[in-house]
Design a protein around this motif. Sequence first.
Motif, PDB file in Angstrom:
ATOM      1  N   PRO A   4      34.121  23.568 -47.476  1.00 16.72           N
ATOM      2  CA  PRO A   4      33.946  24.224 -48.774  1.00 16.72           C
ATOM      3  C   PRO A   4      32.474  24.570 -49.015  1.00 16.72           C
ATOM      4  O   PRO A   4      31.582  23.817 -48.634  1.00 16.72           O
ATOM      5  CB  PRO A   4      34.414  23.187 -49.787  1.00 16.72           C
ATOM      6  CG  PRO A   4      35.044  22.091 -49.040  1.00 16.72           C
ATOM      7  CD  PRO A   4      34.634  22.210 -47.615  1.00 16.72           C
ATOM      8  N   ILE A   5      32.244  25.709 -49.636  1.00 13.84           N
ATOM      9  CA  ILE A   5      30.891  26.071 -50.034  1.00 13.84           C
ATOM     10  C   ILE A   5      30.845  26.209 -51.552  1.00 13.84           C
ATOM     11  O   ILE A   5      31.875  26.267 -52.207  1.00 13.84           O
ATOM     12  CB  ILE A   5      30.379  27.349 -49.341  1.00 13.84           C
ATOM     13  CG1 ILE A   5      31.166  28.577 -49.789  1.00 13.84           C
ATOM     14  CG2 ILE A   5      30.394  27.218 -47.839  1.00 13.84           C
ATOM     15  CD1 ILE A   5      30.514  29.870 -49.359  1.00 13.84           C
ATOM     16  N   THR A   6      29.639  26.237 -52.079  1.00 16.92           N
ATOM     17  CA  THR A   6      29.436  26.358 -53.518  1.00 16.92           C
ATOM     18  C   THR A   6      28.945  27.760 -53.837  1.00 16.92           C
ATOM     19  O   THR A   6      27.982  28.226 -53.242  1.00 16.92           O
ATOM     20  CB  THR A   6      28.419  25.310 -54.008  1.00 16.92           C
ATOM     21  OG1 THR A   6      28.940  24.004 -53.718  1.00 16.92           O
ATOM     22  CG2 THR A   6      28.187  25.436 -55.501  1.00 16.92           C
ATOM     23  N   HIS A   7      29.618  28.407 -54.778  1.00 15.38           N
ATOM     24  CA  HIS A   7      29.254  29.741 -55.254  1.00 15.38           C
ATOM     25  C   HIS A   7      28.621  29.568 -56.633  1.00 15.38           C
ATOM     26  O   HIS A   7      29.242  29.016 -57.536  1.00 15.38           O
ATOM     27  CB  HIS A   7      30.493  30.638 -55.345  1.00 15.38           C
ATOM     28  CG  HIS A   7      31.211  30.768 -54.038  1.00 15.38           C
ATOM     29  ND1 HIS A   7      30.924  31.760 -53.137  1.00 15.38           N
ATOM     30  CD2 HIS A   7      32.194  30.022 -53.489  1.00 15.38           C
ATOM     31  CE1 HIS A   7      31.707  31.636 -52.082  1.00 15.38           C
ATOM     32  NE2 HIS A   7      32.488  30.577 -52.269  1.00 15.38           N
ATOM     33  N   ASP A   8      27.405  30.028 -56.782  1.00 12.68           N
ATOM     34  CA  ASP A   8      26.632  29.791 -57.997  1.00 12.68           C
ATOM     35  C   ASP A   8      26.761  30.947 -58.988  1.00 12.68           C
ATOM     36  O   ASP A   8      26.237  32.030 -58.770  1.00 12.68           O
ATOM     37  CB  ASP A   8      25.168  29.569 -57.631  1.00 12.68           C
ATOM     38  CG  ASP A   8      24.333  29.059 -58.793  1.00 12.68           C
ATOM     39  OD1 ASP A   8      24.848  28.984 -59.924  1.00 12.68           O
ATOM     40  OD2 ASP A   8      23.164  28.732 -58.550  1.00 12.68           O
ATOM     41  N   LEU A  43      33.684  35.297 -49.063  1.00 13.45           N
ATOM     42  CA  LEU A  43      34.732  35.336 -50.080  1.00 13.45           C
ATOM     43  C   LEU A  43      35.067  33.921 -50.541  1.00 13.45           C
ATOM     44  O   LEU A  43      35.069  32.984 -49.736  1.00 13.45           O
ATOM     45  CB  LEU A  43      35.991  36.006 -49.535  1.00 13.45           C
ATOM     46  CG  LEU A  43      35.913  37.506 -49.307  1.00 13.45           C
ATOM     47  CD1 LEU A  43      37.229  38.001 -48.696  1.00 13.45           C
ATOM     48  CD2 LEU A  43      35.623  38.247 -50.595  1.00 13.45           C
ATOM     49  N   ILE A  44      35.347  33.787 -51.805  1.00 19.81           N
ATOM     50  CA  ILE A  44      35.704  32.488 -52.373  1.00 19.81           C
ATOM     51  C   ILE A  44      37.077  32.086 -51.840  1.00 19.81           C
ATOM     52  O   ILE A  44      38.015  32.883 -51.849  1.00 19.81           O
ATOM     53  CB  ILE A  44      35.701  32.563 -53.912  1.00 19.81           C
ATOM     54  CG1 ILE A  44      34.292  32.915 -54.404  1.00 19.81           C
ATOM     55  CG2 ILE A  44      36.189  31.251 -54.515  1.00 19.81           C
ATOM     56  CD1 ILE A  44      34.223  33.299 -55.866  1.00 19.81           C
ATOM     57  N   GLN A  45      37.167  30.853 -51.378  1.00 21.76           N
ATOM     58  CA  GLN A  45      38.394  30.322 -50.790  1.00 21.76           C
ATOM     59  C   GLN A  45      38.898  29.127 -51.591  1.00 21.76           C
ATOM     60  O   GLN A  45      38.126  28.475 -52.300  1.00 21.76           O
ATOM     61  CB  GLN A  45      38.119  29.842 -49.351  1.00 21.76           C
ATOM     62  CG  GLN A  45      37.516  30.869 -48.436  1.00 21.76           C
ATOM     63  CD  GLN A  45      38.480  31.976 -48.089  1.00 21.76           C
ATOM     64  OE1 GLN A  45      39.674  31.747 -47.975  1.00 21.76           O
ATOM     65  NE2 GLN A  45      37.966  33.177 -47.937  1.00 21.76           N
ATOM     66  N   LYS A  46      40.172  28.813 -51.425  1.00 23.58           N
ATOM     67  CA  LYS A  46      40.737  27.592 -52.001  1.00 23.58           C
ATOM     68  C   LYS A  46      39.931  26.409 -51.475  1.00 23.58           C
ATOM     69  O   LYS A  46      39.617  26.335 -50.282  1.00 23.58           O
ATOM     70  CB  LYS A  46      42.208  27.457 -51.599  1.00 23.58           C
ATOM     71  CG  LYS A  46      42.878  26.234 -52.145  1.00 23.58           C
ATOM     72  CD  LYS A  46      44.330  26.188 -51.732  1.00 23.58           C
ATOM     73  CE  LYS A  46      44.975  24.915 -52.245  1.00 23.58           C
ATOM     74  NZ  LYS A  46      46.407  24.870 -51.931  1.00 23.58           N
ATOM     75  N   GLY A  47      39.529  25.489 -52.361  1.00 28.63           N
ATOM     76  CA  GLY A  47      38.748  24.322 -51.979  1.00 28.63           C
ATOM     77  C   GLY A  47      37.250  24.496 -52.189  1.00 28.63           C
ATOM     78  O   GLY A  47      36.519  23.513 -52.227  1.00 28.63           O
ATOM     79  N   ASP A  48      36.774  25.744 -52.317  1.00 29.15           N
ATOM     80  CA  ASP A  48      35.356  25.987 -52.591  1.00 29.15           C
ATOM     81  C   ASP A  48      35.019  25.521 -54.002  1.00 29.15           C
ATOM     82  O   ASP A  48      35.906  25.263 -54.821  1.00 29.15           O
ATOM     83  CB  ASP A  48      35.025  27.483 -52.480  1.00 29.15           C
ATOM     84  CG  ASP A  48      34.879  27.960 -51.049  1.00 29.15           C
ATOM     85  OD1 ASP A  48      34.925  27.127 -50.118  1.00 29.15           O
ATOM     86  OD2 ASP A  48      34.718  29.183 -50.863  1.00 29.15           O
ATOM     87  N   GLN A  64      36.321  23.096 -58.857  1.00 31.91           N
ATOM     88  CA  GLN A  64      36.843  23.370 -57.526  1.00 31.91           C
ATOM     89  C   GLN A  64      38.004  24.353 -57.640  1.00 31.91           C
ATOM     90  O   GLN A  64      38.808  24.280 -58.567  1.00 31.91           O
ATOM     91  CB  GLN A  64      37.308  22.089 -56.842  1.00 31.91           C
ATOM     92  CG  GLN A  64      37.670  22.311 -55.381  1.00 31.91           C
ATOM     93  CD  GLN A  64      37.820  21.023 -54.616  1.00 31.91           C
ATOM     94  OE1 GLN A  64      38.253  20.014 -55.165  1.00 31.91           O
ATOM     95  NE2 GLN A  64      37.468  21.065 -53.344  1.00 31.91           N
ATOM     96  N   VAL A  65      38.074  25.266 -56.689  1.00 34.29           N
ATOM     97  CA  VAL A  65      39.116  26.290 -56.672  1.00 34.29           C
ATOM     98  C   VAL A  65      40.420  25.656 -56.196  1.00 34.29           C
ATOM     99  O   VAL A  65      40.520  25.180 -55.068  1.00 34.29           O
ATOM    100  CB  VAL A  65      38.723  27.471 -55.756  1.00 34.29           C
ATOM    101  CG1 VAL A  65      39.840  28.496 -55.721  1.00 34.29           C
ATOM    102  CG2 VAL A  65      37.415  28.091 -56.211  1.00 34.29           C
TER     103      VAL A  65
END
Length: 99
Positions: A4-8, A43-48, A64-65
């Motif tokens: 998972p990555i973090t989108h700010d 792209l934002i993914q489930k778990g990000d 969390q997504v």
Amino acid sequence: MSEPITHDFGPGRRCWGHDYSISNVRDGGHRVRATGWGHDGRLIQKGDYLLLEAKGGKRATRYQVEEIKRVMDPPDMWFAELVFAPRTYATQAEKDATR
């Protein structure tokens, strides 16, 4: 599934093409439905994780997504179900560095 990555989308990061809107808040803010545009290079993914601007605009709250759906036009638009995911810190100094 990748790490998972973090989108700010926190304070100072919201702009044209990189923004979001909350359409539903449940469980005292622990669950939210959001619509947004943009990402941080992937792209934002489930778990990000998404950092969303907290009320008052000075700090960010992490979610969390849980589910995400994308649309084709524009290609970076998304609809997501998010769950509150507070950050954890190993030391007080690490926590103080985020203020």
